[in-house]
Design an enzyme around this catalytic site. Sequence first.
Site, PDB file in Angstrom:
ATOM      1  N   ASP A 156      84.308-100.992 -20.796  1.00 52.77           N
ATOM      2  CA  ASP A 156      84.959 -99.736 -20.438  1.00 52.77           C
ATOM      3  C   ASP A 156      85.148 -98.843 -21.665  1.00 52.77           C
ATOM      4  O   ASP A 156      84.897 -99.274 -22.794  1.00 52.77           O
ATOM      5  CB  ASP A 156      86.310-100.038 -19.754  1.00 52.77           C
ATOM      6  N   TRP A 202      79.718 -95.328 -21.042  1.00 56.14           N
ATOM      7  CA  TRP A 202      79.494 -94.386 -22.142  1.00 56.14           C
ATOM      8  C   TRP A 202      79.341 -92.933 -21.677  1.00 56.14           C
ATOM      9  O   TRP A 202      80.109 -92.051 -22.091  1.00 56.14           O
ATOM     10  CB  TRP A 202      78.288 -94.901 -22.929  1.00 56.14           C
ATOM     11  N   TYR A 226      82.553 -91.065 -20.237  1.00 59.66           N
ATOM     12  CA  TYR A 226      83.567 -90.620 -21.197  1.00 59.66           C
ATOM     13  C   TYR A 226      83.055 -89.475 -22.096  1.00 59.66           C
ATOM     14  O   TYR A 226      83.845 -88.723 -22.644  1.00 59.66           O
ATOM     15  CB  TYR A 226      84.059 -91.803 -22.045  1.00 59.66           C
ATOM     16  N   ASP A 239      85.433 -93.179 -10.545  1.00 55.38           N
ATOM     17  CA  ASP A 239      85.506 -94.387  -9.719  1.00 55.38           C
ATOM     18  C   ASP A 239      85.230 -94.028  -8.263  1.00 55.38           C
ATOM     19  O   ASP A 239      85.676 -92.996  -7.781  1.00 55.38           O
ATOM     20  CB  ASP A 239      86.929 -94.984  -9.762  1.00 55.38           C
TER      21      ASP A 239
END
Length: 362
Positions: A106, A140, A143, A167
């Site tokens: 994460d 990756w 974010y 999500d």
Amino acid sequence: SERLFTEMADVMVAEGWRDAGYEFVCIDDCWMAPTRDERGRLRADPKRFPSGIRKLADYIHSKGLKLGIYSDVGNKTCAGFPGSYNHYELDAQTFASWGVDLLKFDGCNSGTLELLAEGYRNMSLALNKTGRSIVYSCEWPFYLRPVKQPNYTEIKQYCNHWRNFYDVYDSWSSIKSILDWTALHQDSIVKIAGPGGWNDPDMASVSVLLPQLVIGNFGLSWDQAVTQMAMWAVMAAPLFMSNDLRHISPEAKWLLQNKEVIAINQDPLGKQGYRITKDKNFELWERPLSGRAYAVAVLNQQEIGGPRNFTFSLTFLGNGLACNPACSIQQVLPASKDHGVYSWLSSLSLEVNPTGTVLLKV
């Protein structure tokens, strides 16, 4: 708890999930103790995993399955447990020594974008250095995106699959937003997908199953569940189920274990599908498959009313090559059906339920 994971592994074998191709049992965040041990190593929560992760991995492997685990590129996981920052090599060695087969990595609490990128690269190198084959699942690009356009060529060099978007939730609006986002960004993400590296729209079929478990939560209708399964197959998405296999309806099981859909999803050519046209509330998607075949999905985004007809020319498909000079058309979802043989210049008319999808193999 370890008991939950061993029971899930037992069900995966007994109920045909392993034979259908689902082979990973994955642990998400919150599995660890709140601090590292005296040697700086991660350890499992002693109450919930009293036998330790190595023992659990041995059990999972004895069933012909593989074990996935979770960590974070930053100094803390999303839920506040110890992250892997400054411990990449040690954590990779720990996971390998436990017999872990997949790492979901994460991106919470990572500080700067430079540290984020450096952490993802370092963990990739550290995993490879262990000599153990470990699938590397990254967050990756998700974010990076709010700030800059991800470099997918670089990301694929280091990761096996990567999350691009929010999500997935047990709701139609969530599924719809993922499909809309994917179509909007397909020019930058479709071409990079292929064997060894995949775009991950988040857990497939999370939503097919949760309605039975979350009291008072309507979740997805049957047509919407069919849409998720069909579209995840067209998008060449990793199929992860987030559900309790001990409590699952026969319909959901039929859908999730459907051999024809799984064969499309796992097609060895490994090309990701894309939207070729949008006409009012209808969308036409295609995915090139091996053996000069195509998966074709017709999605009806209309949310009210009854089933509607969508007619399209077969010259649309595969840049005009899919049905030249002729093609056979098999319907896979919502039910298996043979549409017969069509010539290049024909049209096909399909009836599609609101928020439903018809999935074809051409």
